[in-house]
Motif scaffolding. Sequence first.
Motif, PDB file in Angstrom:
ATOM      1  N   GLU A  65      13.915  -1.858  -0.357  1.00 21.29           N
ATOM      2  CA  GLU A  65      14.338  -0.462  -0.269  1.00 21.29           C
ATOM      3  C   GLU A  65      13.279   0.459  -0.867  1.00 21.29           C
ATOM      4  OE1 GLU A  65      18.476   1.687  -0.920  1.00 21.29           O
ATOM      5  OE2 GLU A  65      17.523   1.237  -2.851  1.00 21.29           O
ATOM      6  N   GLU A  66      12.765   0.099  -2.035  1.00 28.32           N
ATOM      7  CA  GLU A  66      11.709   0.909  -2.662  1.00 28.32           C
ATOM      8  C   GLU A  66      10.481   1.003  -1.765  1.00 28.32           C
ATOM      9  OE1 GLU A  66      10.774  -0.890  -6.410  1.00 28.32           O
ATOM     10  OE2 GLU A  66      12.792  -0.574  -7.212  1.00 28.32           O
ATOM     11  N   GLN A  67      10.079  -0.135  -1.207  1.00 29.34           N
ATOM     12  CA  GLN A  67       8.896  -0.167  -0.347  1.00 29.34           C
ATOM     13  C   GLN A  67       9.110   0.659   0.919  1.00 29.34           C
ATOM     14  OE1 GLN A  67       5.983  -1.733  -1.420  1.00 29.34           O
ATOM     15  NE2 GLN A  67       7.263  -1.782  -3.237  1.00 29.34           N
ATOM     16  N   PHE A  68      10.280   0.508   1.529  1.00 34.04           N
ATOM     17  CA  PHE A  68      10.554   1.223   2.770  1.00 34.04           C
ATOM     18  C   PHE A  68      10.637   2.728   2.534  1.00 34.04           C
ATOM     19  CE2 PHE A  68      13.312   3.080   6.032  1.00 34.04           C
ATOM     20  CZ  PHE A  68      12.607   2.708   7.172  1.00 34.04           C
ATOM     21  N   GLU A  69      11.323   3.131   1.469  1.00 33.50           N
ATOM     22  CA  GLU A  69      11.441   4.560   1.180  1.00 33.50           C
ATOM     23  C   GLU A  69      10.075   5.181   0.923  1.00 33.50           C
ATOM     24  OE1 GLU A  69      14.314   4.863  -1.986  1.00 33.50           O
ATOM     25  OE2 GLU A  69      15.997   4.572  -0.621  1.00 33.50           O
ATOM     26  N   SER A  70       9.229   4.480   0.198  1.00 32.89           N
ATOM     27  CA  SER A  70       7.877   4.974  -0.080  1.00 32.89           C
ATOM     28  C   SER A  70       7.075   5.081   1.218  1.00 32.89           C
ATOM     29  CB  SER A  70       7.182   4.044  -1.069  1.00 32.89           C
ATOM     30  OG  SER A  70       5.847   4.422  -1.255  1.00 32.89           O
ATOM     31  N   TRP A  71       7.144   4.034   2.053  1.00 31.90           N
ATOM     32  CA  TRP A  71       6.416   4.050   3.321  1.00 31.90           C
ATOM     33  C   TRP A  71       6.899   5.194   4.208  1.00 31.90           C
ATOM     34  CZ3 TRP A  71       8.415   3.706   8.211  1.00 31.90           C
ATOM     35  CH2 TRP A  71       7.468   3.704   9.249  1.00 31.90           C
ATOM     36  N   LEU A  72       8.213   5.361   4.329  1.00 29.99           N
ATOM     37  CA  LEU A  72       8.766   6.398   5.200  1.00 29.99           C
ATOM     38  C   LEU A  72       8.357   7.781   4.722  1.00 29.99           C
ATOM     39  CD1 LEU A  72      10.501   7.126   7.642  1.00 29.99           C
ATOM     40  CD2 LEU A  72      12.511   7.065   6.138  1.00 29.99           C
ATOM     41  N   LYS A  73       8.429   8.009   3.432  1.00 23.85           N
ATOM     42  CA  LYS A  73       8.033   9.309   2.876  1.00 23.85           C
ATOM     43  C   LYS A  73       6.568   9.608   3.191  1.00 23.85           C
ATOM     44  CE  LYS A  73       7.658  11.872  -1.416  1.00 23.85           C
ATOM     45  NZ  LYS A  73       7.464  11.779  -2.843  1.00 23.85           N
ATOM     46  N   GLN A  74       5.704   8.642   2.973  1.00 23.71           N
ATOM     47  CA  GLN A  74       4.279   8.839   3.245  1.00 23.71           C
ATOM     48  C   GLN A  74       4.022   9.053   4.735  1.00 23.71           C
ATOM     49  OE1 GLN A  74       2.195   5.523   1.509  1.00 23.71           O
ATOM     50  NE2 GLN A  74       2.903   6.017  -0.553  1.00 23.71           N
ATOM     51  N   ALA A  75       4.686   8.273   5.583  1.00 23.44           N
ATOM     52  CA  ALA A  75       4.506   8.411   7.033  1.00 23.44           C
ATOM     53  C   ALA A  75       4.970   9.788   7.502  1.00 23.44           C
ATOM     54  CB  ALA A  75       5.266   7.302   7.760  1.00 23.44           C
ATOM     55  N   MET A  76       6.092  10.241   6.977  1.00 22.34           N
ATOM     56  CA  MET A  76       6.588  11.559   7.370  1.00 22.34           C
ATOM     57  C   MET A  76       5.662  12.670   6.885  1.00 22.34           C
ATOM     58  SD  MET A  76      10.741  11.293   7.100  1.00 22.34           S
ATOM     59  CE  MET A  76      10.875  13.037   7.517  1.00 22.34           C
TER      60      MET A  76
END
Length: 193
Positions: A65-76
């Motif tokens: 969850e931490e990894q995905f949230e960080s990735w999604l935020k950066q991608a957005m």
Amino acid sequence: MSKTQRTSSARKRILETAEKLFYSEGIRGVGIDRVIAEAGVAKMTLYNHFSSKDELILEVLKYREEQFESWLKQAMERNQSKGMSPLQAFFAAIRSWFKKADYRGCSFINATAELADAHHAASQFCTEHKRKFREMLSDIIIKAEGPKAAAAAPAIHVLVEGAIVTSVCEGNAEAADIAEQAAIVLIAKAKRG
């Protein structure tokens, strides 16, 4: 290096290894001995950090969850810096996720299906993750399209979840485009209503 640093390093290595294996081969398909071997740790080291496989599963999902949230935020953020609205940036991000070579869908959907036990701590964590994801998506929709668009958020959430499953089943990212097009229609209807 202090014992705490070695401990943190070993724990992180176990989590990263288990996360990679659980995601690529399934939670039930990967045993503790395989995680130990691939993480390069002793059995006692794993059990010093995680009392059972069930606890490891839960901690892996928290890590994911931490990894995905960080990735999604950066991608957005990258997509928004190119002039996309928050909603366009979200759909561009999931489209790129669907195109990753190691993409196997949503870890939380996969875990819930594999565990098949609503009372399992990891299943309950997955349910909470999906609630937070739904709220995040609703916030993105409101930020991009205004408060009236919030009425479309529940349906758009279902579209996104369906796109995640469809992209795995069909092996392509087209589901992201279909979900985005349907979201646009739903938002327009909500704003008129």
